[in-house]
Design a protein around this motif. Structure first.
Motif, mmCIF file in Angstrom:
data_model
loop_
_atom_site.group_PDB
_atom_site.id
_atom_site.type_symbol
_atom_site.label_atom_id
_atom_site.label_comp_id
_atom_site.label_asym_id
_atom_site.label_seq_id
_atom_site.Cartn_x
_atom_site.Cartn_y
_atom_site.Cartn_z
ATOM 1 N N TYR A 43 45.290 33.949 35.236
ATOM 2 C CA TYR A 43 46.585 34.327 34.661
ATOM 3 C C TYR A 43 46.395 35.223 33.433
ATOM 4 O O TYR A 43 46.990 36.303 33.329
ATOM 5 C CB TYR A 43 47.371 33.058 34.295
ATOM 6 C CG TYR A 43 48.638 33.322 33.532
ATOM 7 C CD1 TYR A 43 49.821 33.633 34.194
ATOM 8 C CD2 TYR A 43 48.671 33.261 32.143
ATOM 9 C CE1 TYR A 43 50.993 33.869 33.500
ATOM 10 C CE2 TYR A 43 49.831 33.496 31.437
ATOM 11 C CZ TYR A 43 50.984 33.801 32.119
ATOM 12 O OH TYR A 43 52.137 34.036 31.423
ATOM 13 N N LEU A 136 54.849 35.852 45.847
ATOM 14 C CA LEU A 136 53.400 35.706 45.755
ATOM 15 C C LEU A 136 52.701 37.045 45.981
ATOM 16 O O LEU A 136 51.700 37.350 45.332
ATOM 17 C CB LEU A 136 52.916 34.663 46.769
ATOM 18 C CG LEU A 136 51.442 34.305 46.761
ATOM 19 C CD1 LEU A 136 51.035 33.676 45.427
ATOM 20 C CD2 LEU A 136 51.127 33.358 47.903
ATOM 21 N N ALA A 137 53.245 37.867 46.866
ATOM 22 C CA ALA A 137 52.610 39.141 47.223
ATOM 23 C C ALA A 137 53.216 40.348 46.516
ATOM 24 O O ALA A 137 52.768 41.473 46.736
ATOM 25 C CB ALA A 137 52.702 39.337 48.736
ATOM 26 N N ASP A 139 53.310 41.398 43.242
ATOM 27 C CA ASP A 139 52.505 42.052 42.207
ATOM 28 C C ASP A 139 51.580 41.009 41.574
ATOM 29 O O ASP A 139 51.663 39.831 41.913
ATOM 30 C CB ASP A 139 53.410 42.711 41.149
ATOM 31 C CG ASP A 139 54.447 41.764 40.564
ATOM 32 O OD1 ASP A 139 54.124 40.590 40.319
ATOM 33 O OD2 ASP A 139 55.591 42.204 40.336
ATOM 34 N N PRO A 140 50.703 41.426 40.656
ATOM 35 C CA PRO A 140 49.798 40.453 40.025
ATOM 36 C C PRO A 140 50.537 39.329 39.291
ATOM 37 O O PRO A 140 50.082 38.189 39.267
ATOM 38 C CB PRO A 140 48.975 41.292 39.046
ATOM 39 C CG PRO A 140 48.992 42.662 39.629
ATOM 40 C CD PRO A 140 50.341 42.796 40.278
ATOM 41 N N SER A 143 51.636 36.753 41.866
ATOM 42 C CA SER A 143 50.457 36.023 42.341
ATOM 43 C C SER A 143 50.018 34.976 41.325
ATOM 44 O O SER A 143 49.799 33.814 41.667
ATOM 45 C CB SER A 143 49.302 36.980 42.612
ATOM 46 O OG SER A 143 49.635 37.886 43.617
ATOM 47 N N TYR A 146 52.870 32.114 40.851
ATOM 48 C CA TYR A 146 52.982 31.148 41.951
ATOM 49 C C TYR A 146 51.705 30.343 42.155
ATOM 50 O O TYR A 146 51.761 29.181 42.554
ATOM 51 C CB TYR A 146 53.404 31.843 43.243
ATOM 52 C CG TYR A 146 54.853 32.250 43.239
ATOM 53 C CD1 TYR A 146 55.853 31.292 43.315
ATOM 54 C CD2 TYR A 146 55.222 33.584 43.149
ATOM 55 C CE1 TYR A 146 57.191 31.663 43.296
ATOM 56 C CE2 TYR A 146 56.551 33.960 43.132
ATOM 57 C CZ TYR A 146 57.536 32.994 43.200
ATOM 58 O OH TYR A 146 58.857 33.359 43.182
ATOM 59 N N MET A 147 50.551 30.943 41.892
ATOM 60 C CA MET A 147 49.298 30.183 42.040
ATOM 61 C C MET A 147 49.220 29.076 40.988
ATOM 62 O O MET A 147 48.919 27.926 41.310
ATOM 63 C CB MET A 147 48.089 31.107 41.927
ATOM 64 C CG MET A 147 47.922 32.052 43.097
ATOM 65 S SD MET A 147 47.529 31.208 44.624
ATOM 66 C CE MET A 147 45.867 30.700 44.291
#
Length: 180
Positions: A43, A136-137, A139-140, A143, A146-147
């Motif tokens: 992150y 999730l897909a 942009d960074p 990602s 959500y991770m």
């Protein structure tokens, strides 16, 4: 380090070992800390590499909602500990009216409810972000968001299942002893 002592009632040596539940808990918590530290490293790395994107996407957050949801989860830690204290008093259920008389079951039901409110709030937040294009897909930021929060939500959800199992065991126990 283990020590060997002689039992005074017999000539059989006894070995004092650490409590396996305590050791298991420490190992499990250590692995959780390492796992989430890795997620936070991802992150912060992505955030440092994309400051404009972070400013744009974090502006879409409802800070007040997230704060209240987080405070509910933090408060559930205190209700869980109150349930542990009740268990240590060998009080599985309430002995009267009001929280001061609650047993482990009542405190754990409240903890479960608060955790469920947190997960529901997180689901609502996810739905809001998806409607705003944060996926999730996408942009960074999506990602990383959500991770980190997704694994935390899974962690809390598994904790809710564990609370239900413990509550079920409390109801199933004929005699509430140190073992339970």
């Amino acid at each position: 380090m283990t020590t060997t002592t002689m039992n005074t009632k017999s000539a059989v040596p006894t070995v004092k070992r650490p409590n396996l539940v305590a050791v298991g808990t420490i190992v499990w918590l250590g692995s959780e800390v390492m796992f989430f530290a890795g997620l936070f490293a991802i992150y912060f790395t992505l955030r440092a590499m994309n400051p404009e994107l972070w400013a744009e996407q974090t502006a879409k957050h409802n800070f007040t909602f997230a704060l209240i949801n987080t405070l509910i989860l933090v408060a559930s830690s205190f209700t869980a500990q109150a349930g542990v204290f009740a268990a240590e008093r060998h009080q599985p259920r309430a002995i009267g009216r009001g929280p001061k008389n609650w047993g482990t079951v009542e405190w754990f039901y409240l903890t479960f409810f608060m955790g469920a409110v947190f997960v529901a709030g997180q689901s609502f937040e996810y739905a809001t972000f998806v409607s705003e294009g944060i996926t999730l897909a996408s942009d960074p930021y999506g990602s990383a968001f959500y991770m980190t929060t997704g694994f935390h939500g899974i962690h809390v959800s598994l904790g809710l299942v564990a609370f239900l199992l413990v509550i079920g065991r409390l109801y199933a126990a004929k005699n509430f002893t140190q073992k339970e």
